[in-house]
Design a protein around this motif. Structure first.
Motif, mmCIF file in Angstrom:
data_model
loop_
_atom_site.group_PDB
_atom_site.id
_atom_site.type_symbol
_atom_site.label_atom_id
_atom_site.label_comp_id
_atom_site.label_asym_id
_atom_site.label_seq_id
_atom_site.Cartn_x
_atom_site.Cartn_y
_atom_site.Cartn_z
ATOM 1 N N TYR A 170 -19.103 50.732 18.849
ATOM 2 C CA TYR A 170 -18.358 49.537 19.267
ATOM 3 C C TYR A 170 -19.217 48.304 19.003
ATOM 4 O O TYR A 170 -20.414 48.288 19.319
ATOM 5 C CB TYR A 170 -18.003 49.596 20.751
ATOM 6 N N ASP A 171 -18.597 47.243 18.433
ATOM 7 C CA ASP A 171 -19.277 45.965 18.192
ATOM 8 C C ASP A 171 -18.456 44.818 18.758
ATOM 9 O O ASP A 171 -17.226 44.772 18.561
ATOM 10 C CB ASP A 171 -19.478 45.715 16.694
ATOM 11 N N ASP A 172 -19.125 43.910 19.435
ATOM 12 C CA ASP A 172 -18.532 42.637 19.843
ATOM 13 C C ASP A 172 -18.870 41.644 18.730
ATOM 14 O O ASP A 172 -20.045 41.397 18.441
ATOM 15 C CB ASP A 172 -19.115 42.180 21.183
ATOM 16 N N ILE A 173 -17.843 41.084 18.099
ATOM 17 C CA ILE A 173 -18.035 40.226 16.929
ATOM 18 C C ILE A 173 -17.843 38.769 17.318
ATOM 19 O O ILE A 173 -16.864 38.419 17.989
ATOM 20 C CB ILE A 173 -17.048 40.616 15.816
ATOM 21 N N SER A 174 -18.765 37.934 16.867
ATOM 22 C CA SER A 174 -18.698 36.496 17.124
ATOM 23 C C SER A 174 -18.872 35.764 15.794
ATOM 24 O O SER A 174 -19.953 35.805 15.187
ATOM 25 C CB SER A 174 -19.791 36.100 18.112
ATOM 26 N N GLY A 175 -17.807 35.109 15.320
ATOM 27 C CA GLY A 175 -17.851 34.403 14.043
ATOM 28 C C GLY A 175 -18.504 33.042 14.163
ATOM 29 O O GLY A 175 -18.475 32.393 15.216
ATOM 30 N N ASP A 176 -19.092 32.582 13.077
ATOM 31 C CA ASP A 176 -19.746 31.269 13.054
ATOM 32 C C ASP A 176 -18.751 30.130 13.250
ATOM 33 O O ASP A 176 -19.112 29.056 13.723
ATOM 34 C CB ASP A 176 -20.498 31.075 11.735
ATOM 35 N N ASN A 177 -17.480 30.348 12.890
ATOM 36 C CA ASN A 177 -16.464 29.300 13.029
ATOM 37 C C ASN A 177 -15.576 29.509 14.250
ATOM 38 O O ASN A 177 -14.496 28.948 14.336
ATOM 39 C CB ASN A 177 -15.599 29.229 11.760
ATOM 40 N N GLY A 178 -16.040 30.316 15.182
ATOM 41 C CA GLY A 178 -15.308 30.467 16.442
ATOM 42 C C GLY A 178 -14.454 31.699 16.565
ATOM 43 O O GLY A 178 -13.878 31.951 17.619
ATOM 44 N N GLY A 179 -14.319 32.498 15.534
ATOM 45 C CA GLY A 179 -13.523 33.719 15.631
ATOM 46 C C GLY A 179 -14.261 34.778 16.438
ATOM 47 O O GLY A 179 -15.446 35.028 16.213
ATOM 48 N N ASP A 180 -13.581 35.363 17.395
ATOM 49 C CA ASP A 180 -14.177 36.408 18.233
ATOM 50 C C ASP A 180 -13.305 37.649 18.191
ATOM 51 O O ASP A 180 -12.078 37.552 18.097
ATOM 52 C CB ASP A 180 -14.307 35.936 19.685
ATOM 53 N N GLY A 181 -13.958 38.818 18.303
ATOM 54 C CA GLY A 181 -13.173 40.040 18.272
ATOM 55 C C GLY A 181 -13.988 41.257 18.622
ATOM 56 O O GLY A 181 -15.161 41.177 19.006
ATOM 57 N N ASP A 182 -13.347 42.390 18.478
ATOM 58 C CA ASP A 182 -13.956 43.692 18.742
ATOM 59 C C ASP A 182 -13.702 44.589 17.537
ATOM 60 O O ASP A 182 -12.609 44.589 16.975
ATOM 61 C CB ASP A 182 -13.322 44.355 19.967
ATOM 62 N N MET A 183 -14.711 45.371 17.185
ATOM 63 C CA MET A 183 -14.545 46.368 16.128
ATOM 64 C C MET A 183 -15.055 47.707 16.651
ATOM 65 O O MET A 183 -16.201 47.819 17.081
ATOM 66 C CB MET A 183 -15.290 45.987 14.851
ATOM 67 N N THR A 184 -14.190 48.710 16.608
ATOM 68 C CA THR A 184 -14.539 50.061 17.031
ATOM 69 C C THR A 184 -14.419 50.981 15.831
ATOM 70 O O THR A 184 -13.430 50.919 15.095
ATOM 71 C CB THR A 184 -13.595 50.542 18.152
ATOM 72 N N SER A 185 -15.425 51.839 15.640
ATOM 73 C CA SER A 185 -15.431 52.733 14.480
ATOM 74 C C SER A 185 -15.683 54.167 14.921
ATOM 75 O O SER A 185 -16.525 54.417 15.788
ATOM 76 C CB SER A 185 -16.528 52.323 13.485
ATOM 77 N N LEU A 186 -14.961 55.085 14.313
ATOM 78 C CA LEU A 186 -15.179 56.517 14.483
ATOM 79 C C LEU A 186 -15.502 57.070 13.104
ATOM 80 O O LEU A 186 -14.668 56.996 12.192
ATOM 81 C CB LEU A 186 -13.940 57.189 15.062
ATOM 82 N N ARG A 187 -16.722 57.620 12.967
ATOM 83 C CA ARG A 187 -17.190 57.970 11.625
ATOM 84 C C ARG A 187 -17.894 59.324 11.613
ATOM 85 O O ARG A 187 -18.456 59.755 12.614
ATOM 86 C CB ARG A 187 -18.181 56.917 11.122
ATOM 87 N N ALA A 188 -17.877 59.948 10.456
ATOM 88 C CA ALA A 188 -18.694 61.130 10.199
ATOM 89 C C ALA A 188 -19.961 60.670 9.480
ATOM 90 O O ALA A 188 -19.958 59.652 8.776
ATOM 91 C CB ALA A 188 -17.929 62.125 9.330
ATOM 92 N N ARG A 189 -21.049 61.428 9.711
ATOM 93 C CA ARG A 189 -22.313 61.125 9.033
ATOM 94 C C ARG A 189 -22.847 62.397 8.387
ATOM 95 O O ARG A 189 -22.745 63.480 8.959
ATOM 96 C CB ARG A 189 -23.362 60.589 10.008
ATOM 97 N N ALA A 190 -23.420 62.257 7.194
ATOM 98 C CA ALA A 190 -24.067 63.376 6.509
ATOM 99 C C ALA A 190 -25.392 62.869 5.954
ATOM 100 O O ALA A 190 -25.427 61.888 5.211
ATOM 101 C CB ALA A 190 -23.184 63.911 5.389
ATOM 102 N N GLY A 191 -26.481 63.514 6.367
ATOM 103 C CA GLY A 191 -27.800 63.051 5.956
ATOM 104 C C GLY A 191 -28.669 64.178 5.450
ATOM 105 O O GLY A 191 -28.299 65.353 5.461
ATOM 106 N N MET A 192 -29.875 63.810 5.022
ATOM 107 C CA MET A 192 -30.858 64.767 4.535
ATOM 108 C C MET A 192 -32.073 64.729 5.456
ATOM 109 O O MET A 192 -32.618 63.658 5.728
ATOM 110 C CB MET A 192 -31.265 64.431 3.103
ATOM 111 N N ASP A 193 -32.478 65.893 5.940
ATOM 112 C CA ASP A 193 -33.625 66.016 6.834
ATOM 113 C C ASP A 193 -34.907 65.965 6.008
ATOM 114 O O ASP A 193 -35.256 66.924 5.321
ATOM 115 C CB ASP A 193 -33.531 67.328 7.611
ATOM 116 N N LEU A 194 -35.602 64.840 6.079
ATOM 117 C CA LEU A 194 -36.892 64.675 5.396
ATOM 118 C C LEU A 194 -38.012 64.563 6.431
ATOM 119 O O LEU A 194 -38.894 63.730 6.320
ATOM 120 C CB LEU A 194 -36.868 63.439 4.495
ATOM 121 N N GLY A 195 -37.946 65.381 7.453
ATOM 122 C CA GLY A 195 -38.933 65.307 8.531
ATOM 123 C C GLY A 195 -38.517 64.245 9.527
ATOM 124 O O GLY A 195 -37.452 64.325 10.124
#
Length: 195
Positions: free
Chosen positions: A97-122
């Motif tokens: 979840y992110d609370d977004i604040s625009g430089d010109n006064g726009g405000d909002g919320d962004m919520t993301s549901l994501r999958a992640r795939a990575g490589m274990d390098l220690g």
């Protein structure tokens, strides 16, 4: 005559004894020191739940017809997820979840549901991510509520077994908003605690 033979025998015996002492002494080789035992570093395991905070900056590009506009924004938020380490690869899911604040006064919320795939390098894990984002935004008297496909890349580093820091870039394409098409690019610093 007996004396001469006896003297000769003693002389030969003495010479042999002296000659035997001239041989170099036999030196036994020193035992070899055992090779040092090298202990392998413990494997890093990324499996488990995590949660944390992030801060980032981004740019929102709005296009409608031939016109376009852009606005910079700040994003503060929280995230939580789960990873499973398969040895060489790490797979997981995350809610952010992110609370977004625009430089010109726009405000909002962004919520993301994501999958992640990575490589274990220690202690280091580069990864890719993809999922869906929901944006609720109030800007210039207009209210926007839209879903979009989101994707990105990132990297995470384990500072300790419980704490990690990371850097992530994500892009979201909101193509069906009433005002036209809205694309966001966001770069964030992340800090996570592993449970």
């Amino acid at each position: 005559m007996k004396r001469i033979i006896l003297a000769s025998t003693l002389s030969i015996s003495a010479s042999a004894a002296v000659a035997g002492n001239l041989d170099e002494p036999v030196v036994e080789p020193a035992p070899a020191a055992p090779a040092p035992v090298v202990t392998a570093a413990p494997d890093t395991d990324w499996t488990g739940f995590y949660g944390g905070l992030q801060y980032g900056q981004g740019e929102a590009d709005l296009s409608q017809g031939g016109a376009s506009a852009s606005e910079d924004f700040d994003a503060f938020g929280i995230h939580g997820g789960y990873n499973h380490d398969f040895g060489r690869y790490v797979v997981g899911g995350e809610l952010m979840y992110d609370d977004i604040s625009g430089d010109n006064g726009g405000d909002g919320d962004m919520t993301s549901l994501r999958a992640r795939a990575g490589m274990d390098l220690g202690r280091f894990m580069p990864y890719v991510t993809a999922g869906v984002s929901h944006l609720s935004l109030a800007s210039g008297g207009a209210d926007i509520s839209e879903n979009a496909f989101t994707y990105g890349v990132g990297a995470e580093y384990l500072v300790s077994e419980r704490f990690s820091v990371g850097l992530e870039y994500t892009k979201s394409d909101f193509s069906d908003i009433p005002a036209g098409e809205l694309d966001t690019d966001k770069v964030q610093l992340r800090a996570s605690y592993r449970f």
